[in-house]
Every structure is written in structure tokens, then in C-alpha cells.
Design an enzyme around this catalytic site. Structure first.
Site, PDB file in Angstrom:
ATOM      1  N   HIS A  85     -13.636   0.207   0.754  1.00 45.02           N
ATOM      2  CA  HIS A  85     -13.290   1.614   0.482  1.00 45.02           C
ATOM      3  C   HIS A  85     -12.092   1.764  -0.437  1.00 45.02           C
ATOM      4  CE1 HIS A  85      -9.948   2.278   3.491  1.00 45.02           C
ATOM      5  NE2 HIS A  85     -10.493   1.212   4.029  1.00 45.02           N
TER       6      HIS A  85
ATOM      7  N   CYS B 161      -2.649   5.198   6.849  1.00 47.43           N
ATOM      8  CA  CYS B 161      -3.169   4.694   8.120  1.00 47.43           C
ATOM      9  C   CYS B 161      -2.347   5.198   9.292  1.00 47.43           C
ATOM     10  CB  CYS B 161      -3.146   3.170   8.139  1.00 47.43           C
ATOM     11  SG  CYS B 161      -3.869   2.478   6.678  1.00 47.43           S
TER      12      CYS B 161
ATOM     13  N   ASN C 225       0.801  -1.219   0.000  1.00 47.81           N
ATOM     14  CA  ASN C 225       0.000   0.000   0.000  1.00 47.81           C
ATOM     15  C   ASN C 225       0.838   1.275   0.000  1.00 47.81           C
ATOM     16  OD1 ASN C 225       0.389  -1.386   2.609  1.00 47.81           O
ATOM     17  ND2 ASN C 225      -0.258   0.575   3.457  1.00 47.81           N
TER      18      ASN C 225
END
Ligand code: PLP
Length: 325
Positions: free
Chosen positions: A145, A273, A95
Site C-alpha cells: 500500500h 499509524c 516514515n
């Protein structure tokens, strides 16, 4: 995907819960002692495994990575030879730096050594196809999402041959795999978002790849000493939705995300995050990214435009004008 006959699928509150259910579920159900993973996994996997290792429930082994964060498959095979019947947890795409791992090859190696294989596919579900009738893996996870679905819903796919005991008990919902009343609105939203994502996937991919290519070219042309972290500038080896840029050493780096934000550009210094937390990216640290250089992750979607990319490049040129490597 959802109709795959060899599977159990159950809905979760997102990728983190799905990763936890797969890892903790497999370890408990099959009394797994050795887990092989990598130091650049998402914290949903990494911190879960580190916690279990700290509790002495498992022994955790990391596979070697090269400077770009690519997995050494020979090392993976040698670890599996040493620790047969292990659980392997290696993500499909990173990510932060966008690296794509060869999950077919990894899965074949796992099958050879009779290891269980979990892959955190949160970044690729909705953006790449996964043929579960052929892919040799046991657990795969999704989070809505990441493909424009609602927040707070995801799912775990479990290969029936590696069926786990439920982690959340107390109700017969989801065929006894996860107790509790289902998040119906979330599930419907996830299904619709997935339908749209796959119906238009190749068009969206083409459009987004063009944005990413344009950003790479413009940055290379205009900012001296720019480079890219991981394999993120290699379109065949990375997510088309992520570019991780390595910026020249400059005092601008400390305030970079803040300054971009002021100009209306949302980006992140690593994983979104952990933004706001006072810790740096564990992924860039594992790749020994030089501290004096800046790092910024840009993510692209079908809603971005070429003029937004040009605007971003203009802002970066203003900040880094005249700064050499
Ligand atoms: N795994 C990866 C690779 C992710 O990118 C994310 C989310 O950012 C997660 C897991 C966690 O997913 P969720 O936020 O749905 O819990």
C-alpha cells in the site's frame, strides 16, 4: 528485485509481519544476543525489539543520532566492535520525518563486523531502486500500500546467506517459509503495483519532487518562523514523498490536524499509524522537538497537484497569519 538469485522472498500480510519475521527469525535462528537499532524506527521494529529486550531475549542498543535524526556511523562501528555478530536494524527511510539513511554504508560497516543487517525499506520500495546484487544487507521488507498496491500484503526478502527458520509453521506454502494459504489477489495486486511503480519511477519522482519543493518554498515565503523536522527539506537526504513541517508556537497547533481535515486536507501529526492514539510521536520526541511548536507531516503522491499544494498553503497562512516564532 524479485528475481534476485541470492534471495528467498516470501509474502506476508504487510510490513509489520515482514519486520517481525526478519527480526524474530534472525534472533532465534542465529541465537543473536545483541541488537543495534535506533530510537526513531517504525513501531513495527521498535516495539518488537523492546518487547524482546523486556523478555530478556536480547540486549538492545541504540545508535546515536544528531539533532536532525541522522545516524552517527562511527558510533555504529564502535557498538559493533563491542558487540560482534550482532543484528543491526536500521530503516532505509523514516516514515515520519522522511530521513534517508545511507544503507550501503551501513551495510558495509555490518559486513566488516560480521553483523546481520535488517533494513525496514517499507517507505522506499516502489520509490527508489535497490540493487540486491550489490547492497550488503540480509533482510529487506515491503508493503504494497506504500506504492498504490492493495492493503494487507507485503513481502520479506531474505539473503540466502542469512536464511532464517520460518516463524509461521503449519503448511508447506512459500517453500516452507510461511505456512497458510497465500493471499493470491494481494500478491497479484502487489506485483502489478510494483511493475507500474518501477516503470514510471523517474517521471513520478520528478513530478512529486516539484510538489514538495513548491510546498517548502511557499511555506518559507509566507509563514514566519517555519522550519522543517529532520532532514525532510533536504531533497538529497530525504524521501521525496514526505515533508515534516515545524510550525511556530501557537494555540492553533492543538487543533491543527482537525482544522486541516475540515478543509479537506489529510495530513498527520507524526506517524499515521498512531493517529487517533493519545500518544505523541516518539520520533519527534527523540529529536527533542519543542512541545510548544506544531508538527505536521505532509505526504505526496503522483495523484497530488500543484493547486492542492497552493490550497494547503492558503489554509496554513489563514491559521498562522501574524504569529511570529
Ligand atoms: N515500517 C514502516 C517504515 C512503515 O511506514 C510502515 C507502515 O506505515 C510499516 C513498517 C508497517 O507496514 P504495514 O502497515 O504494511 O504493516
Amino acid at each position: 528485485l524479485l528475481q534476485c538469485s541470492t534471495s528467498e522472498i516470501f509474502f506476508t500480510s504487510g510490513g509489520t509481519e515482514a519486520d517481525n519475521c526478519a527480526l524474530r527469525g534472525a534472533i532465534a535462528t542465529f541465537s543473536i544476543q545483541h541488537v543495534i537499532s535506533s530510537s526513531i524506527e517504525h513501531s513495527a521494529v521498535l516495539q518488537t525489539l523492546q518487547y524482546l529486550a523486556g523478555e530478556e531475549k536480547i540486549q538492545l542498543h541504540f545508535v546515536d543520532l544528531d539533532k536532525q535524526g541522522q545516524i552517527d556511523l562511527q558510533h555504529l562501528a564502535s557498538l559493533l566492535q563491542k558487540y560482534p555478530n550482532a543484528l543491526v536494524s536500521l530503516m532505509h527511510a523514516n516514515n515520519e520525518i522522511g530521513n534517508l539513511n545511507p544503507i550501503e554504508e551501513i551495510g558495509e560497516i555490518c559486513r566488516t563486523y560480521k553483523a546481520f543487517f535488517h533494513s525496514d525499506t517499507v517507505q522506499t520500495i516502489g520509490h527508489f531502486t535497490h540493487d540486491l546484487s550489490k547492497l550488503p544487507l540480509d533482510y529487506l521488507v515491503a508493503s504494497a500500500h506504500k506504492f498504490h498496491g492493495p492493503k494487507g500484503i507485503g513481502f520479506l526478502y531474505v539473503n540466502r546467506k542469512a536464511k532464517i527458520n520460518p516463524l509461521i509453521t503449519g503448511g508447506a506454502q512459500e517453500r516452507n517459509m510461511r505456512g497458510g494459504t497465500e493471499n493470491v489477489y494481494g500478491i497479484v495486486g502487489l506485483a502489478k503495483a510494483m511493475e507500474i511503480a518501477y516503470a514510471h519511477m523517474s517521471d513520478h519522482r520528478q513530478q512529486i519532487e516539484q510538489l514538495k519543493k513548491h510546498l517548502i518554498e511557499q511555506l518559507q515565503k509566507n509563514i514566519e518562523g517555519i522550519s522543517f523536522n529532520g532532514t525532510s527539506a533536504d531533497l538529497d537526504k530525504s524521501l521525496y514523498t514526505v515533508l515534516n513541517v515545524c510550525l511556530p508556537a501557537s494555540e492553533e497547533n492543538d487543533m491543527l490536524l482537525f482544522n486541516l481535515d475540515l478543509q479537506g486536507i489529510s495530513s498527520s501529526g507524526g506517524s499515521a499509524c498512531s493517529s487517533g492514539a493519545a500518544v505523541g510521536s516518539h520520533v519527534l520526541a527523540a529529536l527533542q522537538h519543542p512541545k510548544e511548536k506544531g508538527a505536521v507531516r505532509f505526504s505526496f503522491s503522483k495523484f497530488n497537484t500543484l493547486s492542492e499544494i497552493d490550497y494547503t498553503v492558503e489554509q496554513l497562512i489563514t491559521l498562522y497569519k501574524g504569529i511570529a516564532t
